[in-house]
Scaffold this motif. Structure first.
Motif, PDB file in Angstrom:
ATOM      1  N   LEU A  36      -9.506  16.778  -9.526  1.00  0.00           N
ATOM      2  CA  LEU A  36      -9.885  15.523 -10.185  1.00  0.00           C
ATOM      3  C   LEU A  36     -10.704  14.268  -9.817  1.00  0.00           C
ATOM      4  CD1 LEU A  36      -5.783  14.837 -11.125  1.00  0.00           C
ATOM      5  CD2 LEU A  36      -7.621  15.312 -12.229  1.00  0.00           C
ATOM      6  N   ILE A  37     -10.615  14.566  -7.741  1.00  0.00           N
ATOM      7  CA  ILE A  37     -11.506  13.195  -7.062  1.00  0.00           C
ATOM      8  C   ILE A  37     -13.144  13.010  -7.675  1.00  0.00           C
ATOM      9  CG2 ILE A  37     -12.436  12.986  -5.134  1.00  0.00           C
ATOM     10  CD1 ILE A  37      -9.773  13.940  -3.885  1.00  0.00           C
ATOM     11  N   PRO A  38     -13.881  14.391  -8.013  1.00  0.00           N
ATOM     12  CA  PRO A  38     -15.108  14.251  -8.414  1.00  0.00           C
ATOM     13  C   PRO A  38     -14.779  14.365  -9.620  1.00  0.00           C
ATOM     14  CG  PRO A  38     -14.409  16.712  -8.642  1.00  0.00           C
ATOM     15  CD  PRO A  38     -13.680  15.404  -7.729  1.00  0.00           C
ATOM     16  N   LEU A  39     -14.344  14.260 -10.633  1.00  0.00           N
ATOM     17  CA  LEU A  39     -14.295  13.700 -12.354  1.00  0.00           C
ATOM     18  C   LEU A  39     -13.595  12.525 -11.877  1.00  0.00           C
ATOM     19  CD1 LEU A  39     -11.442  16.462 -13.989  1.00  0.00           C
ATOM     20  CD2 LEU A  39     -14.555  16.113 -14.064  1.00  0.00           C
ATOM     21  N   MET A  40     -13.131  11.649 -11.000  1.00  0.00           N
ATOM     22  CA  MET A  40     -12.924  10.206 -11.322  1.00  0.00           C
ATOM     23  C   MET A  40     -14.065   9.645 -10.765  1.00  0.00           C
ATOM     24  SD  MET A  40      -9.407   9.848  -9.991  1.00  0.00           S
ATOM     25  CE  MET A  40      -9.478  10.306  -8.679  1.00  0.00           C
ATOM     26  N   VAL A  82      -8.804   7.466  -3.181  1.00  0.00           N
ATOM     27  CA  VAL A  82     -10.237   7.941  -3.616  1.00  0.00           C
ATOM     28  C   VAL A  82      -9.633   7.197  -5.248  1.00  0.00           C
ATOM     29  CG1 VAL A  82     -11.027   9.611  -4.833  1.00  0.00           C
ATOM     30  CG2 VAL A  82     -10.628   9.476  -2.519  1.00  0.00           C
ATOM     31  N   VAL A  83      -8.318   7.289  -5.245  1.00  0.00           N
ATOM     32  CA  VAL A  83      -8.024   6.726  -6.861  1.00  0.00           C
ATOM     33  C   VAL A  83      -8.111   5.047  -6.864  1.00  0.00           C
ATOM     34  CG1 VAL A  83      -5.706   5.742  -8.419  1.00  0.00           C
ATOM     35  CG2 VAL A  83      -5.922   8.398  -7.867  1.00  0.00           C
ATOM     36  N   TYR A 123     -15.470   7.334 -13.645  1.00  0.00           N
ATOM     37  CA  TYR A 123     -15.486   5.694 -13.444  1.00  0.00           C
ATOM     38  C   TYR A 123     -16.280   5.646 -12.060  1.00  0.00           C
ATOM     39  CZ  TYR A 123     -11.798   6.339 -16.185  1.00  0.00           C
ATOM     40  OH  TYR A 123     -11.132   6.701 -17.117  1.00  0.00           O
ATOM     41  N   GLY A 124     -17.068   5.894 -11.170  1.00  0.00           N
ATOM     42  CA  GLY A 124     -17.943   5.308 -10.239  1.00  0.00           C
ATOM     43  C   GLY A 124     -17.099   4.812  -9.070  1.00  0.00           C
ATOM     44  N   SER A 125     -17.655   3.912  -8.438  1.00  0.00           N
ATOM     45  CA  SER A 125     -16.797   4.267  -7.198  1.00  0.00           C
ATOM     46  C   SER A 125     -16.325   2.370  -6.839  1.00  0.00           C
ATOM     47  CB  SER A 125     -17.037   4.397  -6.021  1.00  0.00           C
ATOM     48  OG  SER A 125     -16.649   4.082  -4.268  1.00  0.00           O
ATOM     49  N   HIS A 126     -16.048   1.651  -6.413  1.00  0.00           N
ATOM     50  CA  HIS A 126     -15.963   0.342  -5.787  1.00  0.00           C
ATOM     51  C   HIS A 126     -17.180   0.619  -3.954  1.00  0.00           C
ATOM     52  CE1 HIS A 126     -13.940  -1.082  -9.309  1.00  0.00           C
ATOM     53  NE2 HIS A 126     -12.748  -0.709  -9.142  1.00  0.00           N
ATOM     54  N   LEU A 127     -17.391   1.303  -4.029  1.00  0.00           N
ATOM     55  CA  LEU A 127     -17.438   1.566  -2.557  1.00  0.00           C
ATOM     56  C   LEU A 127     -18.807   2.111  -2.511  1.00  0.00           C
ATOM     57  CD1 LEU A 127     -14.914   2.437  -0.024  1.00  0.00           C
ATOM     58  CD2 LEU A 127     -15.989   0.392  -0.515  1.00  0.00           C
ATOM     59  N   SER A 128     -20.020   1.810  -1.509  1.00  0.00           N
ATOM     60  CA  SER A 128     -21.175   2.514  -1.370  1.00  0.00           C
ATOM     61  C   SER A 128     -21.036   3.665  -1.035  1.00  0.00           C
ATOM     62  CB  SER A 128     -22.511   1.782  -1.072  1.00  0.00           C
ATOM     63  OG  SER A 128     -21.606   1.788   0.584  1.00  0.00           O
ATOM     64  N   GLY A 129     -21.949   4.340  -1.466  1.00  0.00           N
ATOM     65  CA  GLY A 129     -22.069   6.128  -0.398  1.00  0.00           C
ATOM     66  C   GLY A 129     -21.132   7.279  -0.770  1.00  0.00           C
ATOM     67  N   GLU A 165     -10.212   3.250  -5.042  1.00  0.00           N
ATOM     68  CA  GLU A 165     -12.284   2.935  -4.639  1.00  0.00           C
ATOM     69  C   GLU A 165     -12.989   3.396  -6.667  1.00  0.00           C
ATOM     70  OE1 GLU A 165     -15.194   5.636  -3.398  1.00  0.00           O
ATOM     71  OE2 GLU A 165     -13.835   5.778  -1.652  1.00  0.00           O
ATOM     72  N   SER A 166     -12.088   3.925  -7.064  1.00  0.00           N
ATOM     73  CA  SER A 166     -12.939   4.425  -8.682  1.00  0.00           C
ATOM     74  C   SER A 166     -12.259   3.476  -9.417  1.00  0.00           C
ATOM     75  CB  SER A 166     -12.723   6.315  -8.441  1.00  0.00           C
ATOM     76  OG  SER A 166     -13.206   6.678  -9.324  1.00  0.00           O
ATOM     77  N   ILE A 167     -10.952   3.751  -9.543  1.00  0.00           N
ATOM     78  CA  ILE A 167     -10.188   3.658 -10.338  1.00  0.00           C
ATOM     79  C   ILE A 167      -9.913   1.811 -10.026  1.00  0.00           C
ATOM     80  CG2 ILE A 167      -8.692   3.909 -12.165  1.00  0.00           C
ATOM     81  CD1 ILE A 167      -8.716   6.447 -12.206  1.00  0.00           C
ATOM     82  N   SER A 168      -8.789   1.749  -9.712  1.00  0.00           N
ATOM     83  CA  SER A 168      -7.882   0.393  -9.687  1.00  0.00           C
ATOM     84  C   SER A 168      -7.496   0.274  -8.350  1.00  0.00           C
ATOM     85  CB  SER A 168      -6.930  -0.052 -10.167  1.00  0.00           C
ATOM     86  OG  SER A 168      -6.145  -0.959  -9.707  1.00  0.00           O
ATOM     87  N   THR A 169      -7.836  -0.492  -7.323  1.00  0.00           N
ATOM     88  CA  THR A 169      -6.494  -0.755  -6.254  1.00  0.00           C
ATOM     89  C   THR A 169      -5.226  -0.690  -7.120  1.00  0.00           C
ATOM     90  OG1 THR A 169      -7.307  -2.677  -6.295  1.00  0.00           O
ATOM     91  CG2 THR A 169      -8.180  -0.917  -5.014  1.00  0.00           C
ATOM     92  N   LYS A 170      -5.014  -1.603  -7.788  1.00  0.00           N
ATOM     93  CA  LYS A 170      -3.893  -2.139  -7.759  1.00  0.00           C
ATOM     94  C   LYS A 170      -2.977  -0.872  -8.294  1.00  0.00           C
ATOM     95  CE  LYS A 170      -4.670  -7.183  -9.448  1.00  0.00           C
ATOM     96  NZ  LYS A 170      -4.359  -6.997  -7.641  1.00  0.00           N
ATOM     97  N   THR A 171      -3.781   0.062  -9.047  1.00  0.00           N
ATOM     98  CA  THR A 171      -2.854   0.840  -9.607  1.00  0.00           C
ATOM     99  C   THR A 171      -2.636   2.019  -8.450  1.00  0.00           C
ATOM    100  OG1 THR A 171      -4.068   0.345 -11.943  1.00  0.00           O
ATOM    101  CG2 THR A 171      -3.121   3.004 -11.166  1.00  0.00           C
TER     102      THR A 171
END
Length: 201
Positions: free
Chosen positions: A129-133, A77-78, A137-143, A80-86
């Protein structure tokens, strides 16, 4: 028997990864997906082992398996929301943190204390933390509703765990077993979500 869905979902998830059938997968987080579905298999095995011989020494394996999938889910979830590399960099440290929380609990049990605070923090903080992220920050995935549905299911599983005896009195089926089925449904939602969710450009 309620541990079987975890085994099935874990195996099917790994097969789908191998066959590239999960369009919602983020390539940078390949190892985290493998860890998540492998964790489901370990939950199935660990839970079965615990129920064959219920004790703290067998429960530790069940809880270790849970933390593998749980922390992997948080990492995903981190990502898809913030950064895949992080997120990819966080996988090993967070898996270590999760396993350390179980080891700490087990050692404290051996000392007669039974301190679950570290383990509880590892489980509940990500759920906050997940709902806050996703909100900030939203998500890089739909749905993203799939993720929120999983959080609701997780809350239901914890409710079943907390009210184990009461649920047994109400429906004649233990809350612990009911928790397994609810949690497995959450894992199913995650797997199904990976099939239908799509990257957002």
């Amino acid at each position: 028997m309620t541990n079987i869905p975890f085994l099935a979902l874990g195996i099917m998830g790994l097969v789908k990864i191998h066959k590239h059938k999960l369009q919602g997968m983020l390539p940078d987080l390949y190892k985290a997906y493998i860890a998540f579905f492998t964790g489901l298999i370990l939950i199935g095995l660990g839970s079965g082992y615990y129920h064959l011989d219920p004790s703290n020494s067998t429960l530790v394996w069940d809880r270790m398996a849970i933390t593998v999938s749980f922390m992997s889910f948080f990492v995903l979830v981190v990502g898809e929301s913030i950064s895949t590399k992080t997120a990819a960099k966080l996988l090993k440290p967070l898996l270590f943190l999760g396993l350390a929380s179980v080891i700490y609990w087990h050692l404290s049990e051996n000392l007669g204390v039974g301190d679950l605070r570290f383990y509880g923090l590892v489980q509940f903080l990500p759920m906050l933390l997940i709902p806050l992220m996703l909100f900030f920050y939203g998500s890089h995935l739909s749905g993203t509703s799939w993720i929120f549905a999983i959080l609701v299911v997780y809350a239901g599983a914890k409710f079943a765990e907390l009210y184990d005896n009461e649920i047994f009195e109400w429906i004649g089926f233990s809350g612990h077993s009911f928790k397994h089925l609810i949690a497995a449904f959450g894992a199913y939602l995650f797997s199904k979500g990976l099939e239908v969710r799509k990257p957002i450009n």
